[in-house]
Structures are given as C-alpha cells and as structure tokens.
Design a protein around this motif. Structure first.
Motif, PDB file in Angstrom:
ATOM      1  N   THR B  62       0.802  -1.288  -0.008  1.00  0.00           N
ATOM      2  CA  THR B  62      -0.251  -0.148   0.188  1.00  0.00           C
ATOM      3  C   THR B  62       1.026   1.395  -0.016  1.00  0.00           C
ATOM      4  OG1 THR B  62       0.090  -0.122   2.305  1.00  0.00           O
ATOM      5  CG2 THR B  62      -2.336  -0.947   0.983  1.00  0.00           C
ATOM      6  N   GLN B  63       2.044   1.154  -0.076  1.00  0.00           N
ATOM      7  CA  GLN B  63       2.886   2.243   0.894  1.00  0.00           C
ATOM      8  C   GLN B  63       3.313   2.366  -0.728  1.00  0.00           C
ATOM      9  OE1 GLN B  63       3.705   0.862   4.101  1.00  0.00           O
ATOM     10  NE2 GLN B  63       3.683   3.081   5.245  1.00  0.00           N
ATOM     11  N   GLU B  71      10.330   0.552   8.537  1.00  0.00           N
ATOM     12  CA  GLU B  71      10.013  -0.112   8.959  1.00  0.00           C
ATOM     13  C   GLU B  71       9.785  -0.720   6.943  1.00  0.00           C
ATOM     14  OE1 GLU B  71       4.739  -0.707   7.429  1.00  0.00           O
ATOM     15  OE2 GLU B  71       5.620   1.291   7.640  1.00  0.00           O
ATOM     16  N   HIS B  72       9.948  -0.241   5.864  1.00  0.00           N
ATOM     17  CA  HIS B  72      10.990  -0.984   4.762  1.00  0.00           C
ATOM     18  C   HIS B  72      12.358  -0.490   4.847  1.00  0.00           C
ATOM     19  CE1 HIS B  72       7.146  -2.005   3.901  1.00  0.00           C
ATOM     20  NE2 HIS B  72       6.330  -0.308   3.856  1.00  0.00           N
ATOM     21  N   TRP B  73      12.938  -1.528   5.613  1.00  0.00           N
ATOM     22  CA  TRP B  73      14.345  -1.346   6.102  1.00  0.00           C
ATOM     23  C   TRP B  73      14.910  -0.486   4.175  1.00  0.00           C
ATOM     24  CZ3 TRP B  73      16.784  -5.589   8.850  1.00  0.00           C
ATOM     25  CH2 TRP B  73      16.234  -5.593  10.202  1.00  0.00           C
ATOM     26  N   PHE B  74      14.730  -1.574   3.096  1.00  0.00           N
ATOM     27  CA  PHE B  74      15.382  -1.286   1.863  1.00  0.00           C
ATOM     28  C   PHE B  74      14.502  -0.190   0.617  1.00  0.00           C
ATOM     29  CE2 PHE B  74      19.016  -4.180   1.276  1.00  0.00           C
ATOM     30  CZ  PHE B  74      19.671  -3.821   2.203  1.00  0.00           C
ATOM     31  N   GLY B  75      12.644   0.692   1.349  1.00  0.00           N
ATOM     32  CA  GLY B  75      12.503   1.552   0.859  1.00  0.00           C
ATOM     33  C   GLY B  75      11.364   0.427  -0.133  1.00  0.00           C
ATOM     34  N   GLY B  80       4.828  -0.657  -4.576  1.00  0.00           N
ATOM     35  CA  GLY B  80       4.685  -1.112  -3.073  1.00  0.00           C
ATOM     36  C   GLY B  80       5.402  -2.123  -2.578  1.00  0.00           C
ATOM     37  N   GLN B  81       6.106  -2.899  -2.993  1.00  0.00           N
ATOM     38  CA  GLN B  81       6.728  -4.506  -2.683  1.00  0.00           C
ATOM     39  C   GLN B  81       7.681  -3.482  -2.247  1.00  0.00           C
ATOM     40  OE1 GLN B  81       7.235  -4.695  -7.055  1.00  0.00           O
ATOM     41  NE2 GLN B  81       5.752  -6.623  -7.303  1.00  0.00           N
ATOM     42  N   ASP B  82       8.004  -4.431  -1.204  1.00  0.00           N
ATOM     43  CA  ASP B  82       9.373  -4.255   0.187  1.00  0.00           C
ATOM     44  C   ASP B  82      11.121  -4.941  -0.496  1.00  0.00           C
ATOM     45  OD1 ASP B  82      10.300  -3.553   2.564  1.00  0.00           O
ATOM     46  OD2 ASP B  82      11.204  -5.594   2.539  1.00  0.00           O
ATOM     47  N   VAL B  83      11.708  -4.239  -0.679  1.00  0.00           N
ATOM     48  CA  VAL B  83      12.717  -4.171  -1.493  1.00  0.00           C
ATOM     49  C   VAL B  83      13.871  -5.221  -0.999  1.00  0.00           C
ATOM     50  CG1 VAL B  83      14.974  -3.121  -2.852  1.00  0.00           C
ATOM     51  CG2 VAL B  83      13.338  -1.892  -2.896  1.00  0.00           C
ATOM     52  N   PHE B  84      13.628  -5.142   1.112  1.00  0.00           N
ATOM     53  CA  PHE B  84      14.352  -5.621   1.376  1.00  0.00           C
ATOM     54  C   PHE B  84      14.280  -7.349   1.345  1.00  0.00           C
ATOM     55  CE2 PHE B  84      16.319  -7.617   5.308  1.00  0.00           C
ATOM     56  CZ  PHE B  84      17.295  -7.123   5.913  1.00  0.00           C
TER      57      PHE B  84
END
Lengths: 331, 297
Positions: B62-63, B71-75, B80-84
């Motif tokens: 959602t972000q 919250e999202h270490w690598f953005g 909105g997928q978590d890069v980490f």
C-alpha cells in the motif's frame, strides 16, 4: 606459421558451423512448438506479418521436407544474406535492421575495449611491487571486475546523468535531431556516447590491471629478471623486459574475454537505451521477434570470430616464437 | 610388498600435516577471512532471512515509492513491494545459480581437462578442439537464444545452461595442470601398479591439485552469478520468483533511475558485487595459503 593459422582457421570455421547448427536446431528441438505459437502471437496483432511469416516458414524451413534438406536450405539462405524478416519492424529484413545497429555497438565497444586494455595493463604494470599503489589498485580492481556491467552503468547514469545532469541518460542522439554529418550532430552523438563508454571502460579496466599486476610479479621473480638484476641492470630495464613478456598472456586474455565484453556491451546499451545490438536484442525479446534474435546471435558470433582472428594476427606480430613455428600461443 | 605397504602409512601422515599448515595460514589470512566472511554473511541472510520476513517480496503493498525507513529497510518499489524482502530472496536465487552453474561447469571442466591432459594424443586433440570451439562462441549469445525459446524458465534451467556453456577456460587450465602432473614419478608408480585411468585421476592427480580445483570452482561460481544477472537484466531470467538481476531489470524497466529511487537499484547491484568481489578476494587469499611463494612476510 602456416600451421598456426591453419589450426586457428579450422577452429573458427568449425565454431561458425556449430553456431549456425545450434541456431538451426534450437527452434526445432525446443519443448513446445515455438514456430506455430510465434505465428499465432503475431497473427493477433499483425495479420499481414503472420501471413508473410507462414509463407516464409514454409518456403525456408519446408516442414514437409526431410530434416537434412531443411538444414541445407538454412545454409543456402544464410549465404544469400537472408536472415528472415523482422517482426518488430515489419517488413524490414533482419540483416538491414542489424546492420543499422552494428555501428553503434562497434563505436562503443572498440574504443572502450582497447583503451581499458591499454590503460589497465599500464596501471597494473606500474602498480606491481609498489606497496602503496598495489594496496589501492587491488581492492579497486577487484570491486570493478566484480561489478555487473549494468549496475555500474545504472550508477553512472544516475549519478552523472540524473542527479548532476551533465550527460543525457538515454538514446544514441537527441530525439530532436536527425542523423547527419554535421558538427552539431557529431557533438550530440559524443555527448550521448560518454557515459556508456566510461561504464564499459571502467568495469573492464579492473580485470586487466589485476591480470597485468600478477603477471609482472611472476615475471619479476623469473630467472632472467634475477640475472639482469645480478648484472646490475637498472630496475626500469628489468621492468620493461618483464612487461614485454607479461603482455603476451594479456593478449590471449583479450581473446578469451571477448564474449564477456560483448555481453557487457549489450546490457550497458540496454541501460542507456543506446541504439546498438543490445537494445535491438531487448526489443526482439519483448516482441518475440525470433528472426531478429537469431540474426543478432549470428552477427555476434561472426564478430567475435573476426576479432579473435585479428588478435591471432597481432599475436604473430608480437610474439616471434609463433613465427618461428615454435610453441607460443595456445592453439 | 612391504615397501609398497609402507607408502600409504607415510602418505596418511603427510596430508594431515599439510592440512594443518594450510589451516594455520588460512586463519591468519586477512583476505581469505574477509572474503569468506562477507559471502557467509550474505549466504546466512539469504538462508535465514525469509524465516523472519512476511511475504516473498512480490506482493504489491500500500506504500509505493517509499525511501528506506524503519519499516521498509531498503524502501519500496513503484508497486509498494518491499525491496529488502526481494533482496533476501534474490540472494537465495543468486547463490543457487552460482553453486549449480559453477558446479556443473566445474564437473564438465574436470572431466574434459583430466581426460585430455592425462590421456593425451588423439583424445586430447579432439577434446581440445571441442573446448576451443565452445570457448570462442560468446556464452551470453547462446544463452540468449536458448532462454528466449524456453517459454517457462526456472532457476535450475538457467543454472544448467550457464554450467553447460561456461566451462571451457577451466577445462583448459585443468588440462594444463594435469599435463604437468602426469609425468611425475608417483603417477608413473600408480600406473605401474596397475591402476586404471579413472583411479589414477581420482586418487593421484586430482588430490594433488585439489586447491587449484577449488579455486577454479570459486571463479566459475562468480562467473555464473554475473552471467545470470546479465540474462535476468535482458529479460530472460526465471519467470517465477525473484533474483538480484531481475530486481535490476525491474528498476530499469520502471525508470527508478529517472524517478530518483536509488534504493531500488543500488542494493541488488551491491549484493552481486559484494558476493563476486568477496569470492575473488578470498580466492587471492586461498592462493596465498596454498602457495608459500605468495605469502606475505
């Protein structure tokens, strides 16, 4: 020397034969039926192209003919310069599309490969056995060789292109321009060329520097170097002799690295949307243009073979042992 | 007979000594320890990381386009997928491709190199010719064609084809080494005692160049990782799952660069560079451990 060239030409001839055979075999023996699915896919978007493709396939491949006949036909078409029709830019012949892209790839590759080889060798030879330089060269060199080509390209494009705004990050020339032989256009071309060139140059540089450094250390430990030193020869002279010997494996190394360098150029072009073979291959994959892809494959193989042969000639010029018919370059 | 029986007893003592010596120098070699340390750390992250993460990194969030945060270490990506999370799963793929591709290439290289170097003659001529042909054909170009025609691509298939095409230089190196070993006395002795080719190669020649073989494998591993990342980047990567190369491809495709989303394309490239670079540095360290001439001081 005749034996040397004879052997080399035999290997290159066989290589070309194998490459063409692989090119012919893969579409036929891959799981599934890529040909019919290809025609079907194209048919949805471009009925005219699909029809021409079907006709072309039946003419060229002649599916009703025995396998060996299809193979012979494939070679015959090849010698007539017939690589098929591109689907992506229908109905341009594949050979024409590729020939339009090749100058850009060569313009990028030849300077970057040669310069990185020369400068890398020079750096490596200079840094060997010099404590401070060696300690900086090694880590930098290893980081550079370990980098994927496209990553350094992305980093450069982002840092010097997007953030600093010094260089354009996409295309071979500005969209507002038409290719011509005017100064404006050439300057624009060079401006677009700088970043892809530097990225190719830098990644390759590290490997050459490290290779040369190791070779020089090896040569400086050899008997003739010790003998020269014992005679009281100046260090400069010994290094010069070491360099001449160390360059030979580096020339062979250049031939061995060609495949990697081509791969590097392809992905770098994709990062910068540079209008060379790399971008062409990307387009071919995205548009399922298998003729274009196979044509590009043959062009790359041919280019690498020619480059190999040029390096062989250079080797004969540089290494007197190959001229005398003694063991020199590994066959 | 007694003389022959005494030989193994001596042999058994000697390798243990050599091994202890190698270990002694290995533990004091900064390059080796740093190199393997980094690789091990990334390997553990790839192995254990997914246990602590929710999702596989491909779910849309959602972000979108968030820079790195607690919250999202690598953005996050444009979707909105978590890069980490992607990075951790990508590491796994990278290690699998490296180990499998490098392993397959090493096995072929050893087979070809040992047989050509030990047998010599016509067998050598034929194998050498074959090696040279595969050597000259640009690997990536062949892989392009193969992968383009494969509709569904898996990590395993990718590694298999990389292994099948990247062995020639290693085969040549192993052949040259075997050549210099095969005229040694102990090889002659083994042959005199009636050992067949396979036994001479596996018991006499291979153990005597085991360090060399290991270093060759490391280089093949690094090479496979780099080739795989190039393939992924061109868009011929595995069709399912994620890899460091695919992350770079996605970042490039969705113009992360133009949008200033540096957190999307820096981690995957840095990961590949770290793995391959550390392996190369560790290899230099290994060389120093096994080759007394290269040891410092």
């Amino acid at each position: 020397m005749r034996r040397y060239f004879g052997r080399k030409l035999l290997v290159y001839g066989l290589t070309f034969f194998v490459a063409v055979t692989v090119n012919w075999m893969i579409p036929r023996f891959m799981p599934g039926d890529p040909v019919s699915s290809m025609v079907a896919r194209t048919g949805a978007s471009n009925p005219a192209a699909a029809e021409t493709m079907r006709v072309y396939y039946t003419n060229l491949f002649g599916f009703d003919q025995p396998l060996w006949k299809q193979y012979v036909n494939f070679w015959a078409a090849l010698f007539q310069g017939d690589f098929g029709i591109s689907i992506w830019v229908f109905p341009t012949p594949v050979s024409e599309v590729i020939l339009g892209a090749v100058p850009y790839t060569l313009g990028l590759m030849i300077p970057s490969v040669l310069l990185s080889w020369v400068v890398g060798n020079w750096f490596g030879a200079y840094a060997a056995r010099r404590k401070v330089l060696d300690n900086t060269l090694l880590p930098v060199g290893y980081v550079l060789t370990a980098m994927p080509y496209m990553w350094l390209a992305v980093l450069l494009a982002w840092g010097l292109g997007v953030v600093a705004g010094w260089f354009p990050v996409a295309g071979g020339y500005s969209f507002s321009m038409q290719p011509s032989w005017s100064w404006d256009f050439i300057l624009d071309l060079l401006h677009h060329w700088v970043l892809p060139f530097s990225s190719l140059f830098l990644v390759a540089l590290g490997g050459w520097a490290i290779g040369m450094r190791n070779m020089i250390i090896y040569e400086l430990e050899s008997d003739y170097s010790n003998y020269l030193a014992a005679l009281g020869a100046p260090q400069r002279l010994i290094r010069r002799y070491a360099f001449r010997n160390a360059v030979l494996p580096q020339i062979t190394g250049l031939a061995l690295q060609l495949g990697v360098l081509v791969a590097g150029a392809l992905v770098t072009e994709i990062v910068f949307s540079y209008p060379g073979l790399g971008s062409l291959i990307l387009k071919a994959i995205q548009n399922q243009d298998f003729f274009l892809l196979q044509g590009a494959f043959l062009f790359i193989v041919l280019g690498v073979l020619i480059a190999n042969f040029i390096i062989d000639i250079v080797y004969v010029v540089v290494d007197p042992r190959t001229r005398a018919g003694m063991a020199g370059a590994a066959a | 007979m007694t003389a022959l029986q005494e030989v193994p007893a001596q042999d058994a003592a000697a390798p243990a000594g050599v091994r202890r010596e190698a270990l002694y120098f290995a533990l004091r070699n900064g390059k080796l320890l740093t190199g393997f340390g980094i690789v091990l750390a990334l390997l553990l992250l790839g192995l254990l990381g997914p246990l602590f993460l929710s999702g596989t990194g491909s779910e849309y969030g959602t972000q979108p386009m968030q820079p790195p945060s607690a919250e999202h270490w690598f953005g996050t990506t444009t979707f909105g997928q978590d890069v980490f999370t992607q990075f951790v799963y990508g590491l796994r793929t990278t290690f699998v491709v490296g180990a499998l591709g490098g392993g397959i290439a090493a096995v072929i290289a050893m087979l070809v190199g040992f047989v050509a170097g030990y047998r010599g003659g016509l067998v050598d001529e034929i194998l050498n010719m074959f090696t040279n042909i595969v050597l000259v054909i640009p690997t990536l170009a062949v892989l392009l064609i193969i992968n383009a025609y494969l509709g569904v691509r898996s990590v395993g298939a990718q590694a298999l084809f990389i292994g099948l095409t990247s062995w020639p230089w290693a085969a040549r190196a192993i052949r040259a080494q075997t050549f210099s070993l095969r005229t040694r006395d102990f090889v002659d002795l083994a042959r005199l005692s009636g050992a067949n080719t396979w036994k001479v190669i596996t018991r006499e020649i291979a153990p005597n160049m085991s360090s060399y073989l290991f270093m060759t494998f490391i280089l093949l591993f690094g090479g496979s990782v780099l080739i795989a990342s190039s393939l992924d980047f061109i868009g011929l990567g595995p069709t399912e799952g994620t890899s460091l190369g695919l992350m770079l491809q996605n970042a490039n495709q969705w113009s992360a660069m133009q949008l200033g989303m540096w957190w999307w394309f820096i981690p995957p490239g840095a990961g590949i560079t770290a793995i391959v670079g550390s392996l190369y540095v560790a290899n230099v360290g290994l060389d120093e451990v096994f080759n007394p001439k290269l040891r410092e001081t």
